[in-house]
Design an enzyme around this catalytic site. Structure first.
Site, PDB file in Angstrom:
ATOM      1  N   SER A 198     -66.392 -13.336 -23.198  1.00 13.69           N
ATOM      2  CA  SER A 198     -66.495 -13.972 -24.502  1.00 13.69           C
ATOM      3  C   SER A 198     -67.937 -14.378 -24.802  1.00 13.69           C
ATOM      4  O   SER A 198     -68.439 -14.171 -25.909  1.00 13.69           O
ATOM      5  CB  SER A 198     -65.576 -15.194 -24.535  1.00 13.69           C
ATOM      6  OG  SER A 198     -65.771 -15.910 -25.728  1.00 13.69           O
ATOM      7  N   GLY A 199     -68.590 -14.964 -23.781  1.00 11.93           N
ATOM      8  CA  GLY A 199     -69.987 -15.365 -23.966  1.00 11.93           C
ATOM      9  C   GLY A 199     -70.852 -14.175 -24.283  1.00 11.93           C
ATOM     10  O   GLY A 199     -71.638 -14.191 -25.232  1.00 11.93           O
ATOM     11  N   TRP A 236     -69.912 -11.360 -25.467  1.00  9.59           N
ATOM     12  CA  TRP A 236     -69.529 -10.758 -26.745  1.00  9.59           C
ATOM     13  C   TRP A 236     -70.308 -11.394 -27.892  1.00  9.59           C
ATOM     14  O   TRP A 236     -70.661 -10.742 -28.872  1.00  9.59           O
ATOM     15  CB  TRP A 236     -68.029 -10.963 -26.951  1.00  9.59           C
ATOM     16  CG  TRP A 236     -67.487 -10.465 -28.265  1.00  9.59           C
ATOM     17  CD1 TRP A 236     -67.080  -9.204 -28.556  1.00  9.59           C
ATOM     18  CD2 TRP A 236     -67.278 -11.236 -29.458  1.00  9.59           C
ATOM     19  NE1 TRP A 236     -66.633  -9.131 -29.852  1.00  9.59           N
ATOM     20  CE2 TRP A 236     -66.746 -10.369 -30.435  1.00  9.59           C
ATOM     21  CE3 TRP A 236     -67.489 -12.577 -29.807  1.00  9.59           C
ATOM     22  CZ2 TRP A 236     -66.418 -10.793 -31.715  1.00  9.59           C
ATOM     23  CZ3 TRP A 236     -67.170 -12.996 -31.088  1.00  9.59           C
ATOM     24  CH2 TRP A 236     -66.640 -12.109 -32.023  1.00  9.59           C
ATOM     25  N   HIS A 237     -70.595 -12.695 -27.749  1.00 13.94           N
ATOM     26  CA  HIS A 237     -71.300 -13.402 -28.813  1.00 13.94           C
ATOM     27  C   HIS A 237     -72.748 -12.950 -28.956  1.00 13.94           C
ATOM     28  O   HIS A 237     -73.311 -13.034 -30.043  1.00 13.94           O
ATOM     29  CB  HIS A 237     -71.260 -14.915 -28.585  1.00 13.94           C
ATOM     30  CG  HIS A 237     -69.979 -15.537 -29.009  1.00 13.94           C
ATOM     31  ND1 HIS A 237     -68.881 -15.597 -28.192  1.00 13.94           N
ATOM     32  CD2 HIS A 237     -69.602 -16.110 -30.179  1.00 13.94           C
ATOM     33  CE1 HIS A 237     -67.885 -16.194 -28.825  1.00 13.94           C
ATOM     34  NE2 HIS A 237     -68.289 -16.516 -30.036  1.00 13.94           N
ATOM     35  N   GLY A 238     -73.351 -12.538 -27.863  1.00 16.63           N
ATOM     36  CA  GLY A 238     -74.739 -12.091 -27.985  1.00 16.63           C
ATOM     37  C   GLY A 238     -75.288 -11.591 -26.670  1.00 16.63           C
ATOM     38  O   GLY A 238     -74.817 -11.979 -25.596  1.00 16.63           O
TER      39      GLY A 238
END
Lengths: 481, 385
Positions: A318-319, A321-323
């Site tokens: 998730s982390g 995926w954000h950037g």
């Protein structure tokens, strides 16, 4: 183009909606598709072809997978998911990986690899997840293949949710792609939701963003603790109102067009723990992660140790995926840690404590995680975290100075309004608010509420349009040439 | 309820369409926005401009700049901010600071006190030397010369500046005006020091020397300066120019030219209400039959407009050219404006055909006296440094 631009609000949207409602219902998908293609091509003229090509691949894989069974069906799924994942990895993370590799090679005294930076297609993180959702839902049999390539492309690039979500699972909309009704009540409800989102974005998020940008500027030196906290809080409000505002606009526009998207935010800063936070914040992402990563990995139906590992995997993904940055990975790990703590507490029957303790405590730690999210580098993030806990934290005059020097009258008013709207109590004893949308809201059934929502919509539209027009007007008093 | 929903949705739809309708059909009165913007360029749709994203970006910028109802939206936003918070949004262009009692200041003049423009000692020496040489040149050609230093509202009317906008006086650095004026006087350059005069007149002036809503000297202030300026020019040239006198002040609500330019730049709905009572000089024309209107060349900034307009209106000049920032010729009578390239100007013709040359400069613009006209003129005569 972005939703909160004058071109979108007063050119694109009225034209597309007008044509959408003029044509017969059977032609509405075509209009929505044409509008969405225009929307994406306008902002990413080169990548529209990449996106259409990837959609064609997915559609083809879906068509091939549907009649297959057993290992063949799984192989088609794997092919589709890998293609999508590779596309995302290449466009979003190739630059990051090459940079890290070059850093390591240079540290070893070996020359780096020459590389031309790859441009990032807008919305790739969102539509890639949607495309994977389509393939997995087909594989599981929870949805039928799209009736046509056009129908599938419409699912992927429907403009209300294309750029910033909510991430729409195929199983949630595939019936609506085939058949949906547009009613005046539904349009009214969508209009109200859209205007709320627009107001959140333009009137609150942008104002909070101005404060946060000043305080998070790496060139800012000697930031006092109160000023640092003012920056964090401003950013916490900015990111919430910006993201939830966009989601509201997306949900609102979808509703105007007859689509029902799932809620994406539910007053997340009122969470008592991180588990609850992720049931209230970016709900579509956490739902996707649970459905398509956590559960396939075994979820919590396996050993305790594997469950904790799965939680960490989900949040590291998730982390990332954000950037493409270590600070995002750190942010994901931070949340993964606190989710593991929640799991441990639940397994050991530990409560969260009273609401008046649990909510502020959760908000405190969430704010710390926003520092990791906001700062461009891990070094800056660690420095900023250090600034948060200096001795000036306990000096009243330092708080007074920070408040008066970093906030003008407008900043004060909007900061307090942002705080109030975030933390207004919720619960069955509080009358459902007409200001903030509640989950599964529908058109009002009483006159006062309907009149209030109409007046509120017009007021928010006027205030937002005025703010947008004024932000693009930067005159000089006279020509100086 | 169904009818209500339908009507509401119709209204919302109309609201989305209204800017486009206004842009092409103009059902509502057109409103102007005060201030100067550089219009975004039109971009042709080509393959390259499309794929580079330039077409989309520039089209959106053009749309924003030309959207119908834009002035309505801007005024609404400004009015709300001013009424609720006492200030406007920070702007990239001219930033208006709302002071005490609604007195307006231009941010750049405040910045010049906070972080004054600086110049090397060598630049100051060369500038003053050029002024000296230019003065000598004019004298040689039988042309008068006067340096008019217009004052800054920040220095003349500091009492209404908001708290915290400026550092305390003991912490302020010297501005170029403070460094250069004594040396200009020492060099014998004829100078009309507007700041000195305004500070002297301020306590017993019959009207405000700076208007509440303007960044420039008021017409009353400019008329007082003109009264002082003409005798100085007569002394220089030995000629008898018409010398108008300020005899009285009249008040009304009519906003005269630049007297509310900052107020107008606020672009609000309540301009006339907030601007309040306006003071205008009552000027008696010189009826001396021996007085002859002069032919003047002025090189100045925006403070020169009021001065030149008064000179024209009161018959002081029969022909006046103002080289506005030495980029645009404003000719009186008629106030026609023509931009020009500096290289096309022949300083010899411009100077020698005049009775006097006036260099007007605001204390903010030191040391850019004449905005490069003086070096060009000296060069034309082979007298530059």
């Amino acid at each position: 183009m972005v939703f909160s631009s004058q071109f979108f609000l007063f050119f694109f949207l009225p034209i597309v909606l007008a044509i959408y409602f003029i044509v017969p219902p059977r032609a509405r998908n075509a209009v929505a598709l044409a509008g969405s293609l225009w929307f994406y091509a306008w902002g990413a003229p080169k990548f529209i072809f990449v996106l259409l090509a990837l959609c064609a691949v997915d559609y083809g894989v879906g068509r091939a997978m549907h009649p297959a069974s057993g290992r063949a069906r799984f192989r088609w799924l794997t092919l589709g998911v890998v293609c999508n994942a590779l596309g995302l990895i290449y466009f979003k993370y190739a630059n990051f990986f090459v940079e890290q590799m070059n850093g390591a090679l240079e540290a070893l005294g070996v020359g780096g690899v020459s590389w031309t930076a790859v441009a990032l297609p807008i919305g790739i993180s969102f539509f890639t997840f949607q495309k994977i959702s389509y393939l997995v839902d087909l594989y599981r049999g929870t949805a039928q293949p799209a009736a046509s390539l056009g129908s599938y492309v419409l699912y992927v690039i429907l403009f209300p949710q294309l750029i910033a979500g909510p991430i729409v699972r195929y199983q949630d909309v595939h019936d609506q792609l085939r058949f949906r009704t547009c009613t005046a009540a539904g349009f009214f409800s969508g209009m109200w939701r859209f205007c709320i989102g627009l107001g959140k974005k333009v009137l609150l998020a942008n104002a909070m963003g101005e404060i946060a940008d000043r305080l998070f500027d790496p060139k800012q030196s000697d930031l006092s603790s109160p000023a640092a906290w003012l920056g964090v809080l401003s950013y916490a409000f900015q990111i919430y109102y910006d993201f939830s505002g966009y989601s509201d606009m997306a949900i609102g526009m979808g509703r105007m067009m007859g689509f029902e998207f799932l809620e994406n935010f539910r007053r997340p800063y009122l969470s008592k723990n991180f588990t609850e936070f992720w049931r209230r914040w970016h709900i579509s992402l956490s739902t996707w992660m649970r459905e398509y990563i956590y559960i396939p990995l075994g979820g919590s139906r396996i050993s305790l140790a594997r469950t904790y590992v799965n939680l960490w995997i989900v949040f590291l993904v998730s982390g990332f995926w954000h950037g493409a940055s270590w600070s995002f990975v750190a942010w994901g790990a931070f949340h993964g840690f606190f989710l593991s703590v929640d799991k441990w507490k639940k397994d050991h029957h530990w409560g969260d404590g009273p609401r008046w303790v649990a909510i502020p405590a959760t908000f405190f730690f969430v704010c710390l995680s926003w520092v990791l999210f906001r700062c461009n580098t891990l070094t800056h993030a660690l420095h900023y975290l250090g600034d948060l806990f200096q001795s000036s934290l306990f000096h009243f005059t330092a708080w007074q100075t920070a408040w008066s020097s970093h906030l003008d009258a407008r900043g004060h008013a909007l900061f307090i309004l942002s705080l109030f709207l975030c933390f207004r109590p919720e619960g069955p004893w509080v009358r459902p608010s007409a200001v903030l949308p509640q989950p599964s809201d529908s058109a009002p059934k009483t006159w006062p509420r309907a009149a209030w929502q109409f007046a509120g919509s017009m007021a928010l539209l006027l205030l937002s349009a005025s703010a947008l027009a004024n932000s693009s007007f930067n005159p000089f008093i006279y020509f100086r040439f | 309820m169904k009818l209500f929903f339908r009507v509401s949705c119709g209204c919302f739809f109309l609201a989305l369409w209204l800017p486009m309708i206004q842009q092409y059909l103009h059902p509502l009165p057109a409103l102007a926005l005060h201030g100067v913007e550089t219009p975004p360029p039109r971009v042709k749709l080509t393959r390259d401009s499309w794929f580079d994203g330039v077409f989309a970006q520039k089209t959106e910028a053009r749309y924003s700049a030309s959207m119908g109802l834009r002035a309505y939206f801007v005024r609404t936003d400004n009015e709300l901010n001013l009424s609720l918070f006492g200030k406007l949004r920070d702007k990239a262009g001219t930033h208006v600071v709302v002071g005490k009692n609604g007195v307006l200041y231009e941010q750049s003049y405040l910045d010049n006190v906070r972080r004054p423009r600086q110049a090397h000692e060598e630049t100051i020496v060369r500038t003053i030397e050029r002024l000296k040489r230019f003065h000598a040149l004019c004298r040689e050609k039988g042309v008068g010369f006067l340096l008019v230093v217009s004052p800054s509202k920040v220095t003349v009317c500091p009492e209404s500046i908001p708290e915290g906008a400026l550092p305390p006086p003991e912490k302020r650095k010297a501005v170029l005006y403070d460094r250069m004026m004594p040396r200009i006087r020492e060099a014998g350059i004829p100078v009309l020091d507007g700041r000195e005069l305004f500070l002297k007149w301020k306590s017993d002036a019959a009207a405000p020397l700076f208007p509440k809503g303007g960044t420039h000297w008021s017409y009353y202030g400019a008329a007082r300066v003109l009264e002082t300026m003409i005798p100085m020019l007569e002394k220089q040239t030995g000629k008898n120019f018409p010398n108008p006198r300020v005899t009285d002040v009249k008040t009304d609500r009519e906003i005269y030219r630049e007297d509310a330019d900052l107020m107008a730049l606020l672009n609000i709905w309540t301009l006339y209400w907030r601007a309040g009572i306006q003071h205008h000089p009552v000027i008696e024309k010189d009826t001396d039959p021996a007085a002859t209107p002069g032919n003047f060349l002025c090189i100045g900034d925006s403070f020169s407009h009021a001065l030149n307009h008064l000179m024209d209106q009161q018959g002081v000049t029969g022909s006046l050219d103002n080289f506005y920032y030495f980029h645009r010729r404003i000719h009186y009578p008629g106030e026609t404006q023509t931009p020009f390239e500096r290289e096309t100007i022949d300083p010899k013709t411009e100077i020698e055909s005049r009775d006097a040359v006036i260099i007007e400069i605001n204390e903010y613009w030191f040391p850019d006296f004449g905005f490069d006209f003086i070096p060009q003129a000296l060069k034309a005569y082979g007298r530059d440094l």
